[in-house]
Scaffold this active site. Structure first.
Site, short mmCIF file in Angstrom:
data_model
loop_
_atom_site.label_atom_id
_atom_site.label_comp_id
_atom_site.label_asym_id
_atom_site.label_seq_id
_atom_site.Cartn_x
_atom_site.Cartn_y
_atom_site.Cartn_z
N ASP A 236 0.82 -1.21 0.00
CA ASP A 236 0.00 0.00 0.00
C ASP A 236 0.85 1.24 0.00
O ASP A 236 0.37 2.34 -0.32
CB ASP A 236 -0.93 0.02 1.22
CG ASP A 236 -2.27 -0.57 0.86
OD1 ASP A 236 -2.30 -1.79 0.59
OD2 ASP A 236 -3.26 0.18 0.80
N ASN B 283 1.68 -3.08 4.12
CA ASN B 283 0.74 -3.93 3.38
C ASN B 283 -0.27 -4.51 4.37
O ASN B 283 -0.19 -4.24 5.58
CB ASN B 283 1.49 -5.03 2.62
CG ASN B 283 0.61 -5.74 1.60
OD1 ASN B 283 -0.07 -5.10 0.81
ND2 ASN B 283 0.59 -7.07 1.62
O1 MRU Z 1 -7.66 -3.29 2.62
P1 MRU Z 1 -7.31 -3.60 1.21
O2 MRU Z 1 -8.01 -4.81 0.68
O3 MRU Z 1 -7.46 -2.41 0.31
O4 MRU Z 1 -5.77 -3.95 1.25
C1 MRU Z 1 -5.11 -4.28 0.06
C2 MRU Z 1 -3.70 -4.71 0.25
O5 MRU Z 1 -3.18 -4.73 1.34
C3 MRU Z 1 -2.94 -5.05 -0.98
O6 MRU Z 1 -1.99 -6.03 -0.73
C4 MRU Z 1 -2.22 -3.79 -1.50
O7 MRU Z 1 -3.11 -2.73 -1.62
C5 MRU Z 1 -1.58 -4.04 -2.82
S1 MRU Z 1 -2.75 -4.31 -4.10
C6 MRU Z 1 -1.91 -4.51 -5.54
#
Ligand code: MRU
Length: 341
Positions: free
Chosen positions: A236, A246
């Protein structure tokens, strides 16, 4: 593009259609494949916050199209004050989720577009196209790190659903699978929102890529038995010293991987780099409602719960960060600086 490549690239969670943003509602997967048509920044703010669209790059793309909506809304009033109204609407979108840095990078880029009312849609289309191109490159750079007969474990969903298409961690996995390099793909269930069991399984099954679902707590014993060669995750946010944020549980996988001599790969486009974050301490970690993890029985009681949804993995636990520009082994501040230069 040959038929086989297309087979592994069939999912588009975010697009522009009929003057609005078309979003695959990820809250309803895997049972129902439903698309929502979003036509206001207010509705898009709620869609991001409520996880209709999720995954850092996909959130960034939704926000890019959100900027198109913002410009239209800002222009529909008096001529004066367009810029202020436009920026206020972008600020609303920015307040939807705090950790996905692609959201802020997309909104910052949207502000630089000249004559937004006329040029933002083409720019947003390009933002989406660039993401898919980046993911294909990430996929082939990442797959090149693997030998034959490799067992991989992934966490959360860093797939087509989390991006414009193809995915980052799942882009690496798609590409390596297509090259015949993979033995077993393990997908963590990913409590509490179950991105692994609901989304990763759905998208890989849709493209006939065999995947083995595990409860999150199984990873340690699989590693102990020598059944995992690489952990492959998305991010993220990537800091300027190589620390990453992440999905919650990523850090524990990295610690486990280090202990068991398993390699740890972070796959993400450069739009996930936060040039203002020196280290992981600068990352804002999203906390979501306790209700997301409290069993129904306790929801009307005084029971409390802690629900941070991301964690920080320090650079020294990461074997490689893979972006569309290539592979950085053992990331550190000077390699990150070189990457963005
Ligand atoms: O809470 P989320 O589902 O938005 O979290 C997503 C993640 O942690 C993913 O691993 C990250 O955004 C990378 S997506 C290519």
């Amino acid at each position: 593009m040959n038929k086989e490549t297309l087979m592994y690239d069939t999912i588009r969670p975010v697009s522009w259609q009929d003057n609005g943003v078309r979003l695959l509602d990820q809250r309803q997967l895997p049972e129902h494949e439903v698309y929502l048509h979003i036509t206001s920044t207010q509705a898009l703010y709620h869609a991001i916050k409520d996880m209709v669209v999720r995954g850092a790059p996909a959130i960034g793309i939704a926000a890019a199209y959100g900027a198109v909506l913002a410009a239209k809304e800002a222009a529909s009033k008096a001529n004066d004050g367009f810029e202020q109204r436009f920026h206020d609407k972008l600020a609303l979108l920015a307040s939807s989720r705090p950790t996905a840095i692609n959201l802020f990078n997309a909104l910052t880029a949207a502000k630089q577009v000249n004559n937004p009312l006329h040029h933002l849609l083409a720019w947003a289309d390009q933002w989406l196209a660039d993401d898919i191109t980046a993911n294909k490159r990430i996929g082939s750079h990442g797959a090149a790190c693997f030998g034959k007969g490799v067992n991989v474990l992934t966490h959360c969903n860093a797939g087509a659903l989390a991006t414009g298409g193809y995915g980052t961690a799942l882009g690496v996995i798609r590409c390596a699978y297509q090259q015949g390099k993979l033995n077993t793909i393990y997908a963590d269930e990913t409590r509490p929102w179950n991105q692994g069991s609901r989304l990763t399984l759905w998208e890989l099954q849709k493209e006939n890529i065999p995947t083995t679902l595990i409860a999150d707590s199984v990873a340690a014993s699989l590693m102990q038995q020598g059944k995992v060669d690489w952990v492959v995750v998305g991010a993220d946010s990537i800091c300027m010293n190589g620390d990453i944020a992440n999905k919650i549980g990523t850090y524990s996988l990295a610690v486990l991987a280090k202990h068991h001599g398993v390699k740890f790969m972070v796959a993400a486009p450069v739009t996930t780099i936060d040039i203002n974050a020196k280290t992981g301490a600068d990352i804002i970690i999203e906390h979501r409602l306790a209700d997301e993890i409290l069993p129904n029985y306790y929801k009307k009681t005084t029971a409390s719960a802690l629900n941070p949804v991301f964690d920080v993995t320090p650079a020294n636990l990461i074997s490689a960060i893979v972006t569309e520009k290539g592979v950085i082994e053992s990331p550190d501040a000077s390699k990150m600086q070189f990457l963005i230069s």
